[in-house]
Motif scaffolding. Structure first.
Motif, mmCIF file in Angstrom:
data_model
loop_
_atom_site.group_PDB
_atom_site.id
_atom_site.type_symbol
_atom_site.label_atom_id
_atom_site.label_comp_id
_atom_site.label_asym_id
_atom_site.label_seq_id
_atom_site.Cartn_x
_atom_site.Cartn_y
_atom_site.Cartn_z
ATOM 1 N N ILE A 186 51.365 120.269 39.992
ATOM 2 C CA ILE A 186 51.865 120.639 41.320
ATOM 3 C C ILE A 186 50.853 121.459 42.119
ATOM 4 O O ILE A 186 50.715 121.264 43.330
ATOM 5 N N SER A 187 50.114 122.341 41.470
ATOM 6 C CA SER A 187 49.156 123.165 42.220
ATOM 7 C C SER A 187 48.027 122.309 42.801
ATOM 8 O O SER A 187 47.601 122.519 43.947
ATOM 9 N N ILE A 188 47.570 121.330 42.066
ATOM 10 C CA ILE A 188 46.512 120.436 42.551
ATOM 11 C C ILE A 188 47.064 119.517 43.638
ATOM 12 O O ILE A 188 46.427 119.299 44.671
ATOM 13 N N ALA A 189 48.270 118.988 43.427
ATOM 14 C CA ALA A 189 48.891 118.131 44.439
ATOM 15 C C ALA A 189 49.099 118.898 45.739
ATOM 16 O O ALA A 189 48.880 118.363 46.829
ATOM 17 N N ALA A 190 49.503 120.148 45.634
ATOM 18 C CA ALA A 190 49.700 120.972 46.826
ATOM 19 C C ALA A 190 48.365 121.184 47.540
ATOM 20 O O ALA A 190 48.282 121.063 48.765
ATOM 21 N N GLU A 191 47.323 121.472 46.776
ATOM 22 C CA GLU A 191 46.003 121.683 47.383
ATOM 23 C C GLU A 191 45.493 120.400 48.043
ATOM 24 O O GLU A 191 44.986 120.431 49.171
ATOM 25 N N LEU A 192 45.637 119.272 47.367
ATOM 26 C CA LEU A 192 45.147 118.006 47.910
ATOM 27 C C LEU A 192 45.932 117.550 49.147
ATOM 28 O O LEU A 192 45.384 116.900 50.029
ATOM 29 N N SER A 193 47.208 117.888 49.197
ATOM 30 C CA SER A 193 48.042 117.474 50.328
ATOM 31 C C SER A 193 48.041 118.491 51.460
ATOM 32 O O SER A 193 48.508 118.200 52.561
ATOM 33 N N GLY A 194 47.549 119.705 51.174
ATOM 34 C CA GLY A 194 47.541 120.752 52.190
ATOM 35 C C GLY A 194 48.890 121.425 52.372
ATOM 36 O O GLY A 194 49.140 122.055 53.400
ATOM 37 N N LEU A 195 49.760 121.295 51.391
ATOM 38 C CA LEU A 195 51.101 121.883 51.464
ATOM 39 C C LEU A 195 51.258 122.961 50.394
ATOM 40 O O LEU A 195 50.513 122.992 49.409
ATOM 41 N N HIS A 196 52.246 123.797 50.566
ATOM 42 C CA HIS A 196 52.543 124.835 49.591
ATOM 43 C C HIS A 196 53.326 124.198 48.436
ATOM 44 O O HIS A 196 54.133 123.288 48.657
ATOM 45 N N PRO A 197 53.126 124.647 47.195
ATOM 46 C CA PRO A 197 53.877 124.088 46.070
ATOM 47 C C PRO A 197 55.395 124.139 46.280
ATOM 48 O O PRO A 197 56.113 123.210 45.889
ATOM 49 N N GLY B 91 57.335 119.304 33.222
ATOM 50 C CA GLY B 91 56.387 119.616 34.295
ATOM 51 C C GLY B 91 56.204 118.431 35.239
ATOM 52 O O GLY B 91 56.231 117.289 34.824
ATOM 53 N N ARG B 92 56.011 118.727 36.503
ATOM 54 C CA ARG B 92 55.810 117.677 37.505
ATOM 55 C C ARG B 92 54.392 117.137 37.414
ATOM 56 O O ARG B 92 53.442 117.899 37.260
ATOM 57 N N ARG B 93 54.273 115.819 37.584
ATOM 58 C CA ARG B 93 52.962 115.175 37.657
ATOM 59 C C ARG B 93 52.987 114.214 38.836
ATOM 60 O O ARG B 93 53.851 113.357 38.946
ATOM 61 N N TYR B 94 52.020 114.376 39.725
ATOM 62 C CA TYR B 94 51.950 113.589 40.956
ATOM 63 C C TYR B 94 50.863 112.525 40.857
ATOM 64 O O TYR B 94 49.829 112.732 40.213
ATOM 65 N N THR B 95 51.095 111.407 41.509
ATOM 66 C CA THR B 95 50.120 110.324 41.564
ATOM 67 C C THR B 95 49.322 110.429 42.861
ATOM 68 O O THR B 95 49.678 111.198 43.769
ATOM 69 N N HIS B 96 48.277 109.637 42.969
ATOM 70 C CA HIS B 96 47.514 109.577 44.213
ATOM 71 C C HIS B 96 48.416 109.084 45.347
ATOM 72 O O HIS B 96 48.338 109.573 46.469
ATOM 73 N N ARG B 97 49.282 108.116 45.046
ATOM 74 C CA ARG B 97 50.227 107.615 46.067
ATOM 75 C C ARG B 97 51.165 108.730 46.527
ATOM 76 O O ARG B 97 51.497 108.824 47.710
ATOM 77 N N ASP B 98 51.610 109.571 45.585
ATOM 78 C CA ASP B 98 52.466 110.710 45.946
ATOM 79 C C ASP B 98 51.738 111.634 46.926
ATOM 80 O O ASP B 98 52.325 112.102 47.913
ATOM 81 N N ILE B 99 50.478 111.890 46.654
ATOM 82 C CA ILE B 99 49.703 112.787 47.514
ATOM 83 C C ILE B 99 49.525 112.171 48.897
ATOM 84 O O ILE B 99 49.649 112.860 49.917
ATOM 85 N N GLU B 100 49.272 110.867 48.958
ATOM 86 C CA GLU B 100 49.166 110.187 50.256
ATOM 87 C C GLU B 100 50.487 110.282 51.011
ATOM 88 O O GLU B 100 50.514 110.500 52.220
ATOM 89 N N LEU B 101 51.599 110.131 50.294
ATOM 90 C CA LEU B 101 52.925 110.243 50.925
ATOM 91 C C LEU B 101 53.152 111.662 51.436
ATOM 92 O O LEU B 101 53.653 111.859 52.548
ATOM 93 N N LEU B 102 52.765 112.654 50.653
ATOM 94 C CA LEU B 102 52.897 114.044 51.091
ATOM 95 C C LEU B 102 52.074 114.309 52.348
ATOM 96 O O LEU B 102 52.520 115.002 53.263
ATOM 97 N N ARG B 103 50.880 113.731 52.409
ATOM 98 C CA ARG B 103 50.045 113.884 53.608
ATOM 99 C C ARG B 103 50.713 113.228 54.820
ATOM 100 O O ARG B 103 50.672 113.772 55.929
ATOM 101 N N GLU B 104 51.319 112.069 54.596
ATOM 102 C CA GLU B 104 52.011 111.390 55.696
ATOM 103 C C GLU B 104 53.198 112.221 56.177
ATOM 104 O O GLU B 104 53.401 112.383 57.387
ATOM 105 N N ILE B 105 53.969 112.763 55.256
ATOM 106 C CA ILE B 105 55.104 113.624 55.616
ATOM 107 C C ILE B 105 54.596 114.825 56.402
ATOM 108 O O ILE B 105 55.166 115.198 57.433
ATOM 109 N N SER B 106 53.507 115.421 55.945
ATOM 110 C CA SER B 106 52.930 116.575 56.620
ATOM 111 C C SER B 106 52.494 116.218 58.041
ATOM 112 O O SER B 106 52.753 116.972 58.986
#
Length: 149
Positions: A19-30, A51-66
């Motif tokens: 989650i900490s890496i996904a948050a950093e890559l997406s620019g969002l807070h955990p 524990g949560r594990r995010y995929t590259h697609r998840d991170i792209e989706l988080l960026r789109e939501i952002s």
């Protein structure tokens, strides 16, 4: 020491980011990622320990939501946009499948017509059977409507 080949990056569907890496890559807070998960906008994978594990697609989706929320779209609007995007993708895929099926059917008909025109014996010709119409049974009739002028 054995030589190893180049390390392959994880595929787009490999759940590898914590989650900490996904948050950093997406620019969002955990905490925002956890909130989006509770809202059903994203569904990260889970480890055996939970524990949560995010995929590259998840991170792209988080960026789109952002991006959508940053442009002033409310979270319910974001949910609707994502739903429509998923529907469009499914329809495009189904359309591609139907186009391929249509092309295969046209080719089979073309081959059947060519075989029918040839001098091949009738036993080798493909036979297309169509049962005779039975107007007495519901659902077996075809009605053609023409609009009046």
């Amino acid at each position: 020491m054995a030589a190893r080949g180049p390390i392959e990056p994880p595929g787009p569907d490999s759940a590898v980011y914590v989650i900490s890496i996904a948050a950093e890559l997406s620019g969002l807070h955990p905490q925002t990622l956890r909130t989006y998960e509770r809202m059903g906008l994203i569904t990260p994978g889970r480890t055996g320990g939970g524990g949560r594990r995010y995929t590259h697609r998840d991170i792209e989706l988080l960026r789109e939501i952002s991006d959508l929320t940053a442009s002033g779209i409310g979270i319910e609007g974001v949910r609707r946009i994502l739903d429509l995007e998923h529907r469009i993708a499914a329809l495009v895929q189904r359309n591609d499948e139907l186009q391929a099926e249509l092309a295969a059917t046209r080719e089979a008909l073309r081959q059947a017509a060519a075989a029918r025109r040839s001098d091949a014996p009738p036993s080798r010709l493909p036979v297309l059977h169509q049962p005779p119409p039975n107007p007495g049974q519901p659902g077996q009739s075809v009605v053609v409507w023409r609009r009046g002028r």
